[in-house]
Motif scaffolding. Structure first.
Motif, mmCIF file in Angstrom:
data_model
loop_
_atom_site.group_PDB
_atom_site.id
_atom_site.type_symbol
_atom_site.label_atom_id
_atom_site.label_comp_id
_atom_site.label_asym_id
_atom_site.label_seq_id
_atom_site.Cartn_x
_atom_site.Cartn_y
_atom_site.Cartn_z
ATOM 1 N N PHE A 274 54.648 76.450 -47.591
ATOM 2 C CA PHE A 274 54.255 77.697 -46.934
ATOM 3 C C PHE A 274 54.836 78.925 -47.639
ATOM 4 N N SER A 275 55.942 78.762 -48.365
ATOM 5 C CA SER A 275 56.490 79.877 -49.148
ATOM 6 C C SER A 275 55.550 80.246 -50.290
ATOM 7 N N ILE A 276 55.006 79.228 -50.952
ATOM 8 C CA ILE A 276 54.058 79.457 -52.047
ATOM 9 C C ILE A 276 52.778 80.108 -51.519
ATOM 10 N N LEU A 277 52.285 79.600 -50.377
ATOM 11 C CA LEU A 277 51.077 80.166 -49.764
ATOM 12 C C LEU A 277 51.316 81.615 -49.342
ATOM 13 N N ASN A 278 52.471 81.873 -48.736
ATOM 14 C CA ASN A 278 52.794 83.229 -48.281
ATOM 15 C C ASN A 278 52.921 84.204 -49.446
ATOM 16 N N SER A 279 53.493 83.735 -50.569
ATOM 17 C CA SER A 279 53.676 84.617 -51.730
ATOM 18 C C SER A 279 52.331 85.110 -52.261
ATOM 19 N N LYS A 280 51.289 84.309 -52.046
ATOM 20 C CA LYS A 280 49.945 84.713 -52.470
ATOM 21 C C LYS A 280 49.288 85.589 -51.412
ATOM 22 N N MET A 281 49.425 85.206 -50.134
ATOM 23 C CA MET A 281 48.765 85.940 -49.052
ATOM 24 C C MET A 281 49.364 87.320 -48.824
ATOM 25 N N VAL A 282 50.674 87.468 -49.090
ATOM 26 C CA VAL A 282 51.353 88.742 -48.824
ATOM 27 C C VAL A 282 50.880 89.859 -49.761
ATOM 28 N N LYS A 283 50.183 89.493 -50.826
ATOM 29 C CA LYS A 283 49.659 90.496 -51.759
ATOM 30 C C LYS A 283 48.479 91.266 -51.167
ATOM 31 N N ALA B 252 53.207 91.402 -44.395
ATOM 32 C CA ALA B 252 54.048 90.222 -44.189
ATOM 33 C C ALA B 252 54.308 89.971 -42.708
ATOM 34 N N THR B 253 54.457 91.049 -41.934
ATOM 35 C CA THR B 253 54.725 90.906 -40.502
ATOM 36 C C THR B 253 53.499 90.372 -39.772
ATOM 37 N N ILE B 254 52.317 90.837 -40.175
ATOM 38 C CA ILE B 254 51.061 90.342 -39.588
ATOM 39 C C ILE B 254 50.897 88.857 -39.888
ATOM 40 N N ILE B 255 51.172 88.481 -41.134
ATOM 41 C CA ILE B 255 51.077 87.072 -41.534
ATOM 42 C C ILE B 255 51.984 86.222 -40.651
ATOM 43 N N THR B 256 53.224 86.673 -40.480
ATOM 44 C CA THR B 256 54.189 85.928 -39.668
ATOM 45 C C THR B 256 53.719 85.800 -38.222
ATOM 46 N N PHE B 257 53.180 86.882 -37.664
ATOM 47 C CA PHE B 257 52.694 86.864 -36.277
ATOM 48 C C PHE B 257 51.651 85.773 -36.082
ATOM 49 N N TYR B 258 50.665 85.734 -36.974
ATOM 50 C CA TYR B 258 49.597 84.731 -36.830
ATOM 51 C C TYR B 258 50.084 83.320 -37.178
ATOM 52 N N GLU B 259 51.064 83.236 -38.064
ATOM 53 C CA GLU B 259 51.656 81.919 -38.354
ATOM 54 C C GLU B 259 52.421 81.389 -37.139
ATOM 55 N N MET B 260 53.106 82.291 -36.423
ATOM 56 C CA MET B 260 53.808 81.880 -35.199
ATOM 57 C C MET B 260 52.808 81.403 -34.141
ATOM 58 N N VAL C 169 61.914 90.918 -39.791
ATOM 59 C CA VAL C 169 61.570 92.327 -40.011
ATOM 60 C C VAL C 169 62.625 92.997 -40.901
ATOM 61 N N LEU C 170 63.909 92.724 -40.641
ATOM 62 C CA LEU C 170 65.001 93.265 -41.459
ATOM 63 C C LEU C 170 64.891 92.782 -42.904
ATOM 64 N N GLY C 171 64.665 91.477 -43.043
ATOM 65 C CA GLY C 171 64.584 90.864 -44.368
ATOM 66 C C GLY C 171 63.475 91.449 -45.209
ATOM 67 N N VAL C 172 62.295 91.583 -44.618
ATOM 68 C CA VAL C 172 61.141 92.120 -45.345
ATOM 69 C C VAL C 172 61.401 93.566 -45.756
ATOM 70 N N LYS D 262 52.673 100.777 -32.668
ATOM 71 C CA LYS D 262 51.244 101.117 -32.531
ATOM 72 C C LYS D 262 50.459 100.653 -33.755
ATOM 73 N N GLN D 263 50.785 99.437 -34.177
ATOM 74 C CA GLN D 263 50.177 98.848 -35.380
ATOM 75 C C GLN D 263 49.059 97.889 -34.992
ATOM 76 N N SER D 264 47.932 97.989 -35.656
ATOM 77 C CA SER D 264 46.806 97.095 -35.390
ATOM 78 C C SER D 264 47.108 95.684 -35.896
ATOM 79 N N ILE D 265 46.653 94.683 -35.166
ATOM 80 C CA ILE D 265 46.854 93.296 -35.585
ATOM 81 C C ILE D 265 45.525 92.657 -36.030
ATOM 82 N N ALA D 266 44.509 93.504 -36.222
ATOM 83 C CA ALA D 266 43.183 93.005 -36.614
ATOM 84 C C ALA D 266 43.217 92.477 -38.052
ATOM 85 N N VAL D 267 42.623 91.294 -38.245
ATOM 86 C CA VAL D 267 42.488 90.695 -39.580
ATOM 87 C C VAL D 267 41.089 90.093 -39.707
#
Length: 304
Positions: free
Chosen positions: A162-171, A175-183, A227-230, A58-63
């Motif tokens: 994309f690892s460098i970009l993600n390391s900045k965006m995840v702050k 992380a799961t939302i980022i991955t969803f929209y990246e997919m 999800v496990l990794g994060v 029941k998590q919002s995906i709004a960004v």
């Protein structure tokens, strides 16, 4: 005592996650469709799996609009990375692809300081040169896999970006939302490419075996593993995560030899080059941690 068992449990889960990532290359070799179709299906299944995960939680995906554009555009790099990864496997071997993918450490060591306007550390230059030596050794002995090696190196370059970009965006975002929209972004951009290249006119129908392998790849190796990794990476030290993640090519190569046997048998030169690359990749976080610890100790002594 409880903390000890919890920490060890997280380490085991991380190793399981890395093992699953290593299994990705095996599935890429087993699935008969082309690299572009394989990734198209993978990102679609992964995005749908994550959507189910959000609905369950029941998590919002709004960004925000700006974040959406960032994530969506990064998805193009993620998609290209995976297309190059599976193409490399199909024109060479799982072992060749996974070893060349280890050059991710080299690219990140060079690109991250450039993008963030920092000085490149001497240690990173040395490690980079050792990795280049290892890859050059592989080139010398495995010339029949030239396209696979070049694709693997390009794949690692995309992964670094994309690892460098993600390391900045995840702050500033989940992380799961980022991955969803990246997919979703990867699915969109690959679909656009397929539309103009005529790949949609190719056979998109799947056999039962390919369908099962793709479900395993999209759900278990992408959505669940992520999800496990994060979850465990938030509980472990950066050093533990870096060292364990470096085991991906090792696990992948061992699995490939066990499953494909003779097909994955390489020349002595390949194993020499692989040992050089993997040795550098493994030693890098260990030596870096030692240097940082020593610098902190010297700073404390100066302050006192």
């Amino acid at each position: 005592m409880i903390s000890f068992f919890k920490n060890n449990q997280n380490v085991l889960i991380l190793h399981l996650t890395v093992l699953i990532w290593g299994f990705t290359g095996i599935l890429g070799n087993l699935i008969s469709v082309s690299a572009i179709h394989l990734v198209w299906y993978r990102v679609l299944i992964a995005a749908l799996s994550l959507l189910v995960y959000f609905l369950f939680k029941k998590q919002s995906i709004a960004v925000s609009k700006i974040d959406f554009i960032k994530f969506f555009m990064t998805g193009a790099v993620v998609g290209l990375h995976w297309v190059l990864f599976f193409y490399s496997i199909k024109v060479s071997t799982v072992s060749v692809t996974l070893v060349t993918l280890s050059s991710l450490t080299l690219y990140t060591a060079i690109l991250e300081p450039i993008l963030y306007k920092r000085r490149i550390a001497g240690l990173e230059i040395v490690v980079g040169l050792i990795i280049i030596l290892g890859i050059y050794t592989i080139f010398q002995f495995e010339t029949q896999y030239l396209m696979g090696i070049l694709s693997g190196l390009a794949c690692a370059f995309c992964a670094s970006i994309f690892s460098i970009l993600n390391s900045k965006m995840v702050k500033s975002a989940s992380a799961t939302i980022i991955t969803f929209y990246e997919m979703l972004g990867a699915f969109f951009w690959i679909s656009v490419f397929m539309l103009f290249s005529g790949d949609f006119n190719s056979q998109l129908a799947l056999g039962v075996q390919d369908s099962l392998y793709l479900l395993l790849l999209g759900v278990v190796c992408t959505a669940v593993a992520y999800v496990l990794g994060v979850a465990v990476m938030k509980e472990l030290t950066a050093f533990t995560v870096a060292l364990t993640t470096n085991l991906e090519p090792v696990y992948g190569i061992l699995l490939a030899v066990l499953i494909f046997g003779q097909q994955e048998t390489m020349s002595v030169g390949f194993y020499m080059g692989s040992a050089i690359v993997l040795g550098a990749v493994f030693l890098y976080p260990y030596i870096k941690t030692k240097i940082e610890r020593r610098q902190k100790e010297l700073l404390i002594r100066k302050l006192h």
